[in-house]
Design a protein around this motif. Structure first.
Motif, PDB file in Angstrom:
ATOM      1  N   UNK A  40       0.841  -1.206   0.000  1.00 15.20           N
ATOM      2  CA  UNK A  40       0.000   0.000   0.000  1.00 15.20           C
ATOM      3  C   UNK A  40       0.872   1.251   0.000  1.00 15.20           C
ATOM      4  N   UNK A  41       1.960   1.221   0.775  1.00 12.38           N
ATOM      5  CA  UNK A  41       2.879   2.364   0.802  1.00 12.38           C
ATOM      6  C   UNK A  41       3.503   2.585  -0.571  1.00 12.38           C
ATOM      7  N   UNK A  42       3.858   1.493  -1.257  1.00 16.68           N
ATOM      8  CA  UNK A  42       4.396   1.621  -2.618  1.00 16.68           C
ATOM      9  C   UNK A  42       3.358   2.286  -3.532  1.00 16.68           C
ATOM     10  N   UNK A  43       2.120   1.844  -3.414  1.00 16.35           N
ATOM     11  CA  UNK A  43       1.068   2.384  -4.266  1.00 16.35           C
ATOM     12  C   UNK A  43       0.831   3.869  -3.985  1.00 16.35           C
ATOM     13  N   UNK A  44       0.858   4.239  -2.720  1.00  9.38           N
ATOM     14  CA  UNK A  44       0.634   5.639  -2.361  1.00  9.38           C
ATOM     15  C   UNK A  44       1.751   6.547  -2.864  1.00  9.38           C
ATOM     16  N   UNK A  45       2.955   5.984  -2.992  1.00 11.20           N
ATOM     17  CA  UNK A  45       4.086   6.757  -3.481  1.00 11.20           C
ATOM     18  C   UNK A  45       4.242   6.680  -4.999  1.00 11.20           C
ATOM     19  N   UNK A  46       3.305   5.981  -5.654  1.00  5.92           N
ATOM     20  CA  UNK A  46       3.356   5.862  -7.098  1.00  5.92           C
ATOM     21  C   UNK A  46       4.399   4.886  -7.603  1.00  5.92           C
ATOM     22  N   UNK A  47       4.880   4.010  -6.729  1.00  9.13           N
ATOM     23  CA  UNK A  47       5.919   3.049  -7.100  1.00  9.13           C
ATOM     24  C   UNK A  47       5.324   1.755  -7.654  1.00  9.13           C
ATOM     25  N   UNK A  48       4.037   1.538  -7.437  1.00  6.47           N
ATOM     26  CA  UNK A  48       3.389   0.305  -7.874  1.00  6.47           C
ATOM     27  C   UNK A  48       1.970   0.642  -8.317  1.00  6.47           C
ATOM     28  N   UNK A  49       1.512  -0.066  -9.332  1.00  2.48           N
ATOM     29  CA  UNK A  49       0.174   0.161  -9.856  1.00  2.48           C
ATOM     30  C   UNK A  49      -0.877  -0.058  -8.766  1.00  2.48           C
ATOM     31  N   UNK A  50      -1.904   0.783  -8.747  1.00  2.39           N
ATOM     32  CA  UNK A  50      -2.952   0.674  -7.739  1.00  2.39           C
ATOM     33  C   UNK A  50      -3.932  -0.459  -8.021  1.00  2.39           C
TER      34      UNK A  50
ATOM     35  N   UNK B  61      -3.390  -6.190  -6.180  1.00  2.00           N
ATOM     36  CA  UNK B  61      -3.965  -6.566  -4.889  1.00  2.00           C
ATOM     37  C   UNK B  61      -2.846  -6.710  -3.856  1.00  2.00           C
ATOM     38  N   UNK B  62      -2.822  -5.856  -2.814  1.00  2.00           N
ATOM     39  CA  UNK B  62      -1.738  -5.907  -1.826  1.00  2.00           C
ATOM     40  C   UNK B  62      -1.548  -7.281  -1.178  1.00  2.00           C
ATOM     41  N   UNK B  63      -2.640  -7.956  -0.848  1.00  2.00           N
ATOM     42  CA  UNK B  63      -2.503  -9.249  -0.176  1.00  2.00           C
ATOM     43  C   UNK B  63      -1.870 -10.287  -1.097  1.00  2.00           C
ATOM     44  N   UNK B  64      -2.177 -10.222  -2.385  1.00  2.00           N
ATOM     45  CA  UNK B  64      -1.584 -11.178  -3.326  1.00  2.00           C
ATOM     46  C   UNK B  64      -0.066 -11.019  -3.361  1.00  2.00           C
ATOM     47  N   UNK B  65       0.394  -9.760  -3.423  1.00  2.00           N
ATOM     48  CA  UNK B  65       1.835  -9.516  -3.405  1.00  2.00           C
ATOM     49  C   UNK B  65       2.420  -9.951  -2.067  1.00  2.00           C
TER      50      UNK B  65
END
Length: 205
Positions: A141-151, A154-158
């Protein structure tokens, strides 16, 4: 009666944990009795039972130690101005567990195997795994909020995949002997370097 210091109590708990861990790694959870733990630690039954009423209690304490140590690694990662990449977080967490707790790698494999015949133990391990997946999910989620990972990821899958990487690496260390944690760093870093902008070279006949 002299008052026992918190440091002495923790040292005794550590002595019992480490002795039991050696027994579990050597003989398996099911094949280890509390009598074996008494013998391995050199302590009386009363001294051991004062801290741990059963083998399950020792395993729960061991799992708690792993979780606390790993949680510290994730908390540090999430509080950093630059959230570290997965290869950094995973290697750091594994190194902390080894340096702080010093469990023999075969212990983990023995405990996992025993969970299929002991529901109480399985419940402890499910809780531990769930906490680890949750920690990884927060990182995603932190990666997604920083634009480092596509939104749309699914965080749990990763989180499950990265937790599986840790489990697999521990299994390899148990079966193959010492593997440096730099292998984790290099392997994950290599996977993260895959990019559609770098297609594979054409094959030659």
């Amino acid at each position: 009666m002299a008052r026992v210091s918190p440091e002495h109590l923790e040292a005794r708990r550590r002595q019992i944990r480490q002795g039991a861990a050696r027994c579990f790694a050597r003989n398996g959870f099911h094949g280890t009795s509390m009598q074996d733990v008494f013998k391995e630690t050199g302590l009386s039954s009363g001294a051991v039972y004062r801290y741990f009423p059963s083998k399950e209690a020792i395993i729960a304490d061991l799992a708690g130690g792993v979780l606390d140590t790993v949680r510290g690694a994730f908390d540090d990662a999430l509080s950093s101005p630059r959230v570290p990449f997965p290869d950094e977080i995973l290697a750091d967490a594994l190194e902390r567990v080894e340096s702080v707790l010093g469990f023999p790698p075969p212990l983990v494999v023995q405990v996992w195997a025993e969970a299929f015949r002991d529901e109480k133990l399985a419940e402890v391990l499910r809780d531990l795994l769930g906490s680890l997946i949750g920690a990884w999910s927060r990182v995603v989620v932190a990666y997604q909020e920083k634009g480092m990972m596509s939104r749309d990821v699914e965080p749990e899958a990763v989180g499950r995949v990265l937790a599986a990487c840790a489990q697999g690496f521990i299994l390899q260390r148990a079966l193959l002997g010492h593997l440096d944690f730099d292998v984790v760093r290099a392997g994950l870093r290599g996977l993260m370097s895959i990019s559609p902008s770098h297609p594979p070279p054409p094959s030659h006949p």
